[in-house]
Design a protein around this motif. Structure first.
Motif, short mmCIF file in Angstrom:
data_model
loop_
_atom_site.label_atom_id
_atom_site.label_comp_id
_atom_site.label_asym_id
_atom_site.label_seq_id
_atom_site.Cartn_x
_atom_site.Cartn_y
_atom_site.Cartn_z
N UNK B 80 0.82 -1.21 0.00
CA UNK B 80 0.00 0.00 0.00
C UNK B 80 0.86 1.26 0.00
N UNK B 81 1.94 1.26 0.77
CA UNK B 81 2.81 2.44 0.82
C UNK B 81 3.41 2.72 -0.56
N UNK B 82 3.84 1.66 -1.24
CA UNK B 82 4.38 1.84 -2.58
C UNK B 82 3.33 2.36 -3.53
N UNK B 84 0.63 4.11 -2.74
CA UNK B 84 0.37 5.51 -2.40
C UNK B 84 1.37 6.43 -3.08
N UNK B 85 2.63 6.03 -3.03
CA UNK B 85 3.69 6.79 -3.66
C UNK B 85 3.39 7.01 -5.13
N UNK B 89 0.68 11.61 -3.62
CA UNK B 89 0.23 11.74 -2.24
C UNK B 89 -1.08 12.50 -2.19
#
Lengths: 329, 329
Positions: B80-82, B84-85, B89
């Motif tokens: 998920x963090x990747x 989002x990137x 943002x």
């Protein structure tokens, strides 16, 4: 006693969560027999469908934002799962945003969520000290989970760390230990101090001296190994550790010097983090913070706030002790 | 070589990610000097703002759904963090839904996301075997991450497990080991079989016999302890483990019988899961699946699909080896 959830109802009726939810909401195609079995299970367990969630079915976006600073998901995922439960499966959807502890990134997410007209915000985080409050526009209620705003307004939902420390000490006293030491994380963490306070209070109430002073350090196995080495001369018969990781380090040192767990030294950890607690040798007794319940309670307060009945102040959710081989079982 | 991300630009310019993003998007109140510093860093690093993401600024909901079955967040949070990137943002927001491995619950989430007019779906999961494809309405592109649909359509983004197994074997060969054993998870897991295949291929290419057969079992420390005990008679000088948890169990057994790590037996794990790999005694060399990159690539394919240029088939992201004390450093 824990409130019954849809998961309990599904298990009791022998159906999936999705089926139980459909049956209770009168949706989907199900056999009458299935609906009846689910309804009977719900009644028997005293399961109350979330009427607040249902009352919101008017003029809302049916979305909430979950802002988290916990990039590993260790704490925020269980909180989210509990919140999902309370918000109704798919009735209210969750925008998940990870700030990576960057205040500017957080600010942008809050703006974005406001622009998306979320009905409310849950702010989750790992606690050190109370944090700066999130600034939202008027009309967007905020609930904090696993963290609290410095202005004291809240509402905030926290695990009862002090009670957790007390549970650990009372368990070790109950199995006959009298030389109980405490090794924990950094003193700047509020939760480390609260756990130590609960632990000390329980010993005091039993008229038992702690074995040495509280050893504050890091939340790591390395610190557990090192601190256990320092403690050995005090000949503790039990060690309460502020995290499961610290407890694993302690176990390494005890094993290396030939002290048996739990016969010579009983061990209790904190977090009940499955891969750490179950993988340990022997598996760890540990204090569970009931993070899903923290999420459920936080979501409940958020729904109340959205309906115009806001909660205030700090609410704690009790911890529970899970006993395994490291303290004799 | 890894593509520069906004994080790299922010670090090079000495500003936060939020500031770098504002500067690159011409938003917010920033000093001209700051904007210029960020622009210079972006140019130097060859950072390309995501033009696909910008091209979508017309007639979309700017939301995507992330459906996951991984209740611990161990794999899905980095993905998920990747994502989002890659999604920018806050430009495209992520609805996160956890199905808890319940197909009916998944179906309800997919319906809900379609009703919310998401622009696309990322389906993340732990792999055993290819899964049933998600059925969405027409016009909602789906990308799979860490899992793949049984119909082979994809697009799916997976870590290169076979390459990861090869990396581990090549490293152990390079430090002079010749009696290399392999202990891993259940054979029904595709990733366990792929890692074993890459490992075996690298040994074969070097003309080195594997030390005993691949020991399939569980993804647990307990299995690592047990399998290591079975292996000792083969006198391995290195053991490649299918997970960091297995490697920790192996380390316990080696320590208990007085074999030194890495002098007598070098160890390599898989996952590079920080709390497990760094907390181990000694810290573990481990294969990192670059899960954030998996998320970034998946989100990139999703954006392409949303713009009418869908990808197909299975794409793999290379693993990288992180060398620590357990293999000599």
């Amino acid at each position: 006693m824990r409130r019954a959830t849809i998961r309990d109802v599904a298990a009791a009726a022998g159906v999936s969560i999705g089926t139980a939810s459909k049956a209770l909401n009168g949706q989907g195609k199900l056999r009458a027999e299935t609906r009846e079995r689910v309804a009977a299970a719900a009644q028997e367990l005293g399961f109350a469908p979330n009427t607040l969630a249902q009352a919101l079915l008017a003029g809302r976006s049916y979305t909430v934002g979950l802002i988290t600073t916990d990039s590993f998901g260790r704490f925020s995922i269980p909180v989210m799962l509990g919140a999902e439960d309370a918000l109704g499966i798919g009735q209210i959807s969750v925008f998940m945003c990870d700030t990576r502890d960057d205040p500017e990134r957080e600010e942008r997410y809050v703006e974005m969520l406001a622009a998306r007209r979320v009905d409310g915000l849950i702010v989750a985080g790992r606690r050190i000290e109370p944090r700066a409050p999130v600034r939202t526009g008027p009309g967007i209620p905020v609930v904090y989970a696993m963290t609290q705003p410095a202005n004291g307004h809240g509402p905030a939902v926290l695990p009862d760390d002090e009670g957790g420390g007390r549970l650990a000490a009372e368990h070790l006293l109950a199995i006959g230990r009298r030389r109980i030491a405490h090794i924990t994380g950094p003193e700047r963490f509020l939760n480390a101090r609260l756990r130590a306070r609960g632990f000390a209070a329980a010993l005091l109430a039993a008229g038992v001296e702690p074995c040495g002073h509280t050893r504050y350090g890091e939340w790591t196995e390395r610190w557990g190994r090192e601190a256990a080495g320092q403690l050995l001369a005090d000949r503790p018969d039990a060690i309460f550790c502020g995290s499961d990781q610290i407890a694993r380090g302690v176990a390494d040192t005890l094993r290396a010097v030939g002290r048996r767990i739990p016969e010579d030294v009983a061990l209790v950890g904190f977090d009940n983090w499955a891969p750490m607690a179950l993988g340990a040798l022997p598996p760890l007794t540990s204090v569970d913070m009931c993070l899903e319940e923290v999420g459920r309670v936080a979501a409940g307060y958020l729904l109340a706030g959205i309906s115009g009945d806001p909660a205030h102040g700090v609410h704690t959710v009790p911890c529970r002790l899970v006993v395994r081989e490291s303290s004799g079982g």
